[in-house]
Design a protein around this motif. Structure first.
Motif, short mmCIF file in Angstrom:
data_model
loop_
_atom_site.label_atom_id
_atom_site.label_comp_id
_atom_site.label_asym_id
_atom_site.label_seq_id
_atom_site.Cartn_x
_atom_site.Cartn_y
_atom_site.Cartn_z
N ASP A 1 36.09 11.83 7.37
CA ASP A 1 37.40 11.50 7.00
C ASP A 1 38.09 10.24 8.15
O ASP A 1 37.56 10.19 9.32
CB ASP A 1 38.49 12.39 6.92
CG ASP A 1 38.68 13.20 8.17
OD1 ASP A 1 39.52 12.98 9.00
OD2 ASP A 1 37.88 14.28 8.50
N ALA A 2 38.69 9.44 7.59
CA ALA A 2 39.13 8.30 8.64
C ALA A 2 39.78 8.71 9.81
O ALA A 2 39.80 8.06 10.97
CB ALA A 2 40.13 7.28 7.61
N GLU A 3 40.61 10.01 9.77
CA GLU A 3 41.27 10.44 10.94
C GLU A 3 40.18 10.81 12.22
O GLU A 3 40.32 10.59 13.13
CB GLU A 3 42.07 11.79 10.79
CG GLU A 3 42.65 12.33 11.94
CD GLU A 3 43.34 13.57 11.80
OE1 GLU A 3 43.52 14.50 12.84
OE2 GLU A 3 43.63 14.04 10.69
N ASN A 4 39.17 11.51 11.74
CA ASN A 4 38.01 11.65 12.69
C ASN A 4 37.20 10.48 13.11
O ASN A 4 36.79 10.43 14.32
CB ASN A 4 37.12 12.77 12.28
CG ASN A 4 37.80 14.30 12.10
OD1 ASN A 4 38.26 14.56 13.38
ND2 ASN A 4 37.84 14.70 11.11
N THR B 1 38.28 7.37 13.51
CA THR B 1 39.53 6.81 14.41
C THR B 1 39.66 7.46 15.71
O THR B 1 39.30 7.03 16.94
CB THR B 1 40.92 6.66 13.78
OG1 THR B 1 40.77 6.17 12.48
CG2 THR B 1 41.97 6.00 14.78
N TYR B 2 39.40 8.78 15.68
CA TYR B 2 39.57 9.73 16.72
C TYR B 2 38.30 9.22 17.82
O TYR B 2 38.32 9.23 18.68
CB TYR B 2 39.74 11.09 16.53
CG TYR B 2 39.73 12.23 17.61
CD1 TYR B 2 40.85 12.24 18.35
CD2 TYR B 2 38.78 12.48 18.04
CE1 TYR B 2 41.03 13.16 19.56
CE2 TYR B 2 38.53 13.42 19.44
CZ TYR B 2 39.97 13.71 20.04
OH TYR B 2 39.73 14.53 21.11
N ARG C 1 38.25 6.19 19.49
CA ARG C 1 39.45 6.01 20.62
C ARG C 1 38.54 6.71 21.67
O ARG C 1 38.53 6.37 23.02
CB ARG C 1 40.55 6.91 20.38
CG ARG C 1 41.42 6.65 21.32
CD ARG C 1 42.68 7.20 21.22
NE ARG C 1 43.03 8.36 20.14
CZ ARG C 1 43.04 9.65 20.88
NH1 ARG C 1 43.12 9.86 22.13
NH2 ARG C 1 43.24 10.70 20.13
N GLU D 1 33.31 20.20 9.54
CA GLU D 1 34.76 20.32 10.35
C GLU D 1 34.97 21.96 10.66
O GLU D 1 35.50 22.28 11.64
CB GLU D 1 35.73 19.66 9.46
CG GLU D 1 36.94 19.62 10.26
CD GLU D 1 38.09 18.70 9.78
OE1 GLU D 1 38.96 18.48 10.40
OE2 GLU D 1 37.59 18.08 8.69
N LYS E 1 37.93 18.47 17.16
CA LYS E 1 37.81 17.36 17.95
C LYS E 1 37.06 17.75 19.20
O LYS E 1 36.90 17.04 19.97
CB LYS E 1 39.42 16.88 18.23
CG LYS E 1 40.26 16.65 17.21
CD LYS E 1 39.82 15.24 16.41
CE LYS E 1 40.95 14.98 15.43
NZ LYS E 1 40.83 15.46 14.18
#
Length: 137
Positions: A27-30, A32-33, A36, A67, A118
Motif C-alpha cells: 500500500d501507498a502508506e508503507n 511512503t514510509y 522516508r 503485513e 513498520k
C-alpha cells in the motif's frame, strides 16, 4: 542476504535512493514510509552515510510483504499475526552497471501493543544501509 556481491573496488560519497516497482502488493502508506526511512538511513543524522548525488543509485523494491495482524500479535503474545517483509536492493553505479544486489528482510512477531509492521521495514532498511556502508563508503 547478498544475492550478487560487490566485486568492484568502487567507492562513492554520494547516492540517490529510488523506489522501483515491487513484485508484490504494497500500500501507498508503507511505500511512503519506506522511502522516508531509506532517505533517513542514507542521508540523515549528524554524519550521513552519503551526500545526495549521482555517485550511486540505490534502487529498492518489495518482493515479499506480509503485513500480518497487529491485533493478532497483541492478543496471542506474538504467536500469531506475524509480519514479514523482504526488500530487494540494487546498488547501481553511475554508468548503469549493477554493483551489487541484496535481499534485506525484517519481521515482527510481537511488541508493545502487538508491534507494528513498520518495525520490520526499519530492520530491512538498516540492513541495506549497513551493506552500503561496508561496501561503497
Amino acid at each position: 542476504m547478498v544475492e550478487e556481491p560487490n566485486t568492484t573496488s568502487y567507492r562513492t560519497q554520494s547516492a540517490t535512493v529510488e523506489y522501483d516497482k515491487s513484485t508484490v502488493a504494497v500500500d501507498a502508506e508503507n511505500i511512503t514510509y519506506t522511502q522516508r526511512k531509506m532517505e533517513e538511513a542514507f542521508f540523515g543524522g549528524d554524519t550521513p552515510l552519503f551526500a545526495r548525488g549521482d555517485g550511486m543509485t540505490v534502487r529498492y523494491r518489495y518482493i515479499g510483504f506480509e503485513e500480518g495482524s497487529q491485533v493478532g500479535r497483541y492478543l496471542t503474545a506474538g504467536i500469531a499475526g506475524g509480519s514479514k517483509i523482504v526488500m530487494e536492493v540494487d546498488f547501481v553505479g553511475p554508468d548503469g552497471q549493477l554493483l551489487a544486489q541484496v535481499r534485506s528482510e525484517g519481521s515482527v512477531s510481537g511488541g508493545f501493543f502487538g508491534g507494528s509492521n513498520k518495525t520490520g521495514i526499519d530492520k530491512a532498511v538498516k540492513k541495506a544501509a549497513d551493506y552500503a556502508s561496508s561496501q561503497f563508503k
